[in-house]
Design a protein around this motif. Structure first.
Motif, PDB file in Angstrom:
ATOM      1  N   ARG A   1       0.832  -1.195   0.000  1.00 22.54           N
ATOM      2  CA  ARG A   1       0.000   0.000   0.000  1.00 22.54           C
ATOM      3  C   ARG A   1       0.875   1.258   0.000  1.00 22.54           C
ATOM      4  O   ARG A   1       0.563   2.234  -0.657  1.00 22.54           O
TER       5      ARG A   1
ATOM      6  N   PHE B   1      -2.965  -3.622 -16.721  1.00 14.08           N
ATOM      7  CA  PHE B   1      -2.532  -2.245 -16.963  1.00 14.08           C
ATOM      8  C   PHE B   1      -1.849  -1.676 -15.732  1.00 14.08           C
ATOM      9  O   PHE B   1      -2.200  -2.008 -14.604  1.00 14.08           O
TER      10      PHE B   1
ATOM     11  N   TYR C   1      -1.118   2.199 -14.225  1.00 16.36           N
ATOM     12  CA  TYR C   1      -1.338   3.636 -14.308  1.00 16.36           C
ATOM     13  C   TYR C   1      -0.636   4.310 -13.142  1.00 16.36           C
ATOM     14  O   TYR C   1      -0.403   3.695 -12.099  1.00 16.36           O
TER      15      TYR C   1
ATOM     16  N   GLN D   1      -1.075   8.026 -10.853  1.00  9.66           N
ATOM     17  CA  GLN D   1      -1.986   9.132 -10.614  1.00  9.66           C
ATOM     18  C   GLN D   1      -1.266  10.236  -9.876  1.00  9.66           C
ATOM     19  O   GLN D   1      -0.693   9.991  -8.803  1.00  9.66           O
TER      20      GLN D   1
ATOM     21  N   GLY E   1      -3.708  16.828 -10.260  1.00 12.36           N
ATOM     22  CA  GLY E   1      -3.853  17.730 -11.400  1.00 12.36           C
ATOM     23  C   GLY E   1      -3.594  17.097 -12.751  1.00 12.36           C
ATOM     24  O   GLY E   1      -3.789  17.745 -13.783  1.00 12.36           O
TER      25      GLY E   1
ATOM     26  N   GLY F   1      -4.435  13.494 -13.344  1.00 11.34           N
ATOM     27  CA  GLY F   1      -5.288  12.345 -13.583  1.00 11.34           C
ATOM     28  C   GLY F   1      -4.487  11.065 -13.732  1.00 11.34           C
ATOM     29  O   GLY F   1      -3.274  11.024 -13.550  1.00 11.34           O
ATOM     30  N   LEU F   2      -5.181  10.016 -14.098  1.00 13.03           N
ATOM     31  CA  LEU F   2      -4.559   8.718 -14.290  1.00 13.03           C
ATOM     32  C   LEU F   2      -3.902   8.647 -15.665  1.00 13.03           C
ATOM     33  O   LEU F   2      -4.539   8.934 -16.673  1.00 13.03           O
TER      34      LEU F   2
ATOM     35  N   LEU G   1      -1.539   6.192 -18.338  1.00 20.21           N
ATOM     36  CA  LEU G   1      -1.180   4.814 -18.627  1.00 20.21           C
ATOM     37  C   LEU G   1       0.321   4.674 -18.860  1.00 20.21           C
ATOM     38  O   LEU G   1       0.891   5.358 -19.718  1.00 20.21           O
TER      39      LEU G   1
ATOM     40  N   ASP H   1       1.228   5.785 -22.420  1.00 16.48           N
ATOM     41  CA  ASP H   1       1.529   7.187 -22.723  1.00 16.48           C
ATOM     42  C   ASP H   1       2.821   7.690 -22.077  1.00 16.48           C
ATOM     43  O   ASP H   1       3.434   8.624 -22.582  1.00 16.48           O
TER      44      ASP H   1
ATOM     45  N   MET I   1       1.182   7.780  -6.937  1.00 15.40           N
ATOM     46  CA  MET I   1       0.295   6.660  -6.637  1.00 15.40           C
ATOM     47  C   MET I   1       0.238   5.793  -7.888  1.00 15.40           C
ATOM     48  O   MET I   1      -0.070   6.289  -8.976  1.00 15.40           O
TER      49      MET I   1
ATOM     50  N   LEU J   1      -1.470   2.555  -9.783  1.00 15.46           N
ATOM     51  CA  LEU J   1      -2.669   1.709  -9.795  1.00 15.46           C
ATOM     52  C   LEU J   1      -2.540   0.642 -10.864  1.00 15.46           C
ATOM     53  O   LEU J   1      -2.190   0.932 -12.009  1.00 15.46           O
TER      54      LEU J   1
ATOM     55  N   PHE K   1      -9.779  -2.374 -10.606  1.00 11.93           N
ATOM     56  CA  PHE K   1      -8.556  -1.747 -10.124  1.00 11.93           C
ATOM     57  C   PHE K   1      -8.123  -2.324  -8.785  1.00 11.93           C
ATOM     58  O   PHE K   1      -8.939  -2.760  -7.974  1.00 11.93           O
ATOM     59  N   GLY K   2      -6.809  -2.294  -8.563  1.00 13.77           N
ATOM     60  CA  GLY K   2      -6.286  -2.538  -7.238  1.00 13.77           C
ATOM     61  C   GLY K   2      -6.428  -1.290  -6.382  1.00 13.77           C
ATOM     62  O   GLY K   2      -6.885  -0.238  -6.861  1.00 13.77           O
ATOM     63  N   SER K   3      -6.025  -1.400  -5.142  1.00 17.65           N
ATOM     64  CA  SER K   3      -6.194  -0.279  -4.212  1.00 17.65           C
ATOM     65  C   SER K   3      -5.043   0.708  -4.252  1.00 17.65           C
ATOM     66  O   SER K   3      -5.070   1.713  -3.563  1.00 17.65           O
TER      67      SER K   3
END
Lengths: 114, 115
Positions: free
Chosen positions: A9, A33, A35, A37, A40, A42-43, A45, A59, A88, A90, A105-107
């Protein structure tokens, strides 16, 4: 209950360390996938995989690599961690019908590089 | 890189009021439009996945519409409750034919319901 499990975590690593973020799903999904985060932004890839041993750049793949040796596990590797990789992270998975059922999604793993 | 825009960025709504927010996305190479709810310290949770122009989906007090020709989707919440407080993400999906190519997310709408 379907699950995507991320191994940590919270994680604190030093600059230059090699870091492994692990993700395991128990739904027999083909697609996985990674990602990140950031406030400002967003998520975004990083990498994805649609089959074992297959990987595709997303991306923002620079500074990262991935490994998918087994269908259920998708690892994100930071070859030499840098402070701008503090974020973070994900993991998500989806079957081939992901467009109908959505992604799971995972946590998340909050990584701090010092 | 595809451009997915959400507005507003944040929203304060009184409990009991209804609200809506917008997602705009490219109108070409459309495959699906996803909506997720992301509560603090939890995983993003899929609300809706819409694939057809004119689609309208509903889950309890939450509903969504889709216009693929003009490239927008609305999410509506009727009679907001404190548990609706979350960040709502929309995501655009293309598919090159080889499988899921990943979602392109908007930055989200941060919704706060005030008692």
């Amino acid at each position: 209950d379907v699950k995507v499990t991320q191994s940590s975590r919270y994680l604190v690593k030093r600059t230059g360390e090699k870091v492994f973020l692990e993700c395991v799903q128990d739904m027999d999904h083909e697609n996985m996938f990674w990602y990140r985060q950031d406030p400002g932004l967003g998520l975004r890839l990083i990498y994805f995989s649609y089959d074992v041993k297959m990987k595709e750049k997303g991306d923002i793949p620079e500074g990262y690599s991935v490994s998918r040796e087994k269908k259920e596990r998708f690892s994100l590797i930071l070859e030499s961690a840098s402070t701008n990789q503090t974020s973070m992270y994900l993991c998500a998975s989806a079957d081939r019908e992901g467009a109908r059922r959505g992604y799971t999604f995972g946590s998340g793993t909050r990584l701090t590089v010092v | 890189i595809l451009n997915v825009e959400q507005s507003p960025q944040s929203l304060h709504v009184q409990e009991g009021d209804s609200t809506n927010f917008t997602c705009s996305f490219p109108s070409s190479n459309f495959y699906a439009l996803h909506w997720y709810r992301w509560e603090t310290a939890k995983s993003p949770e899929a609300l809706f996945v819409m694939t057809l122009n004119g689609d309208e989906k509903k889950k309890g007090r939450i509903s969504a519409t889709l216009n693929t020709k003009e490239g927008y989707s609305y999410l509506y919440i009727k009679g907001s409750q404190p548990e609706d407080s979350a960040t709502y993400l929309c995501a655009f999906e293309t598919n090159s034919g080889g499988g899921a190519d990943g979602l392109t997310f908007g930055k989200g709408t941060h919704l706060i319901i005030q008692p």
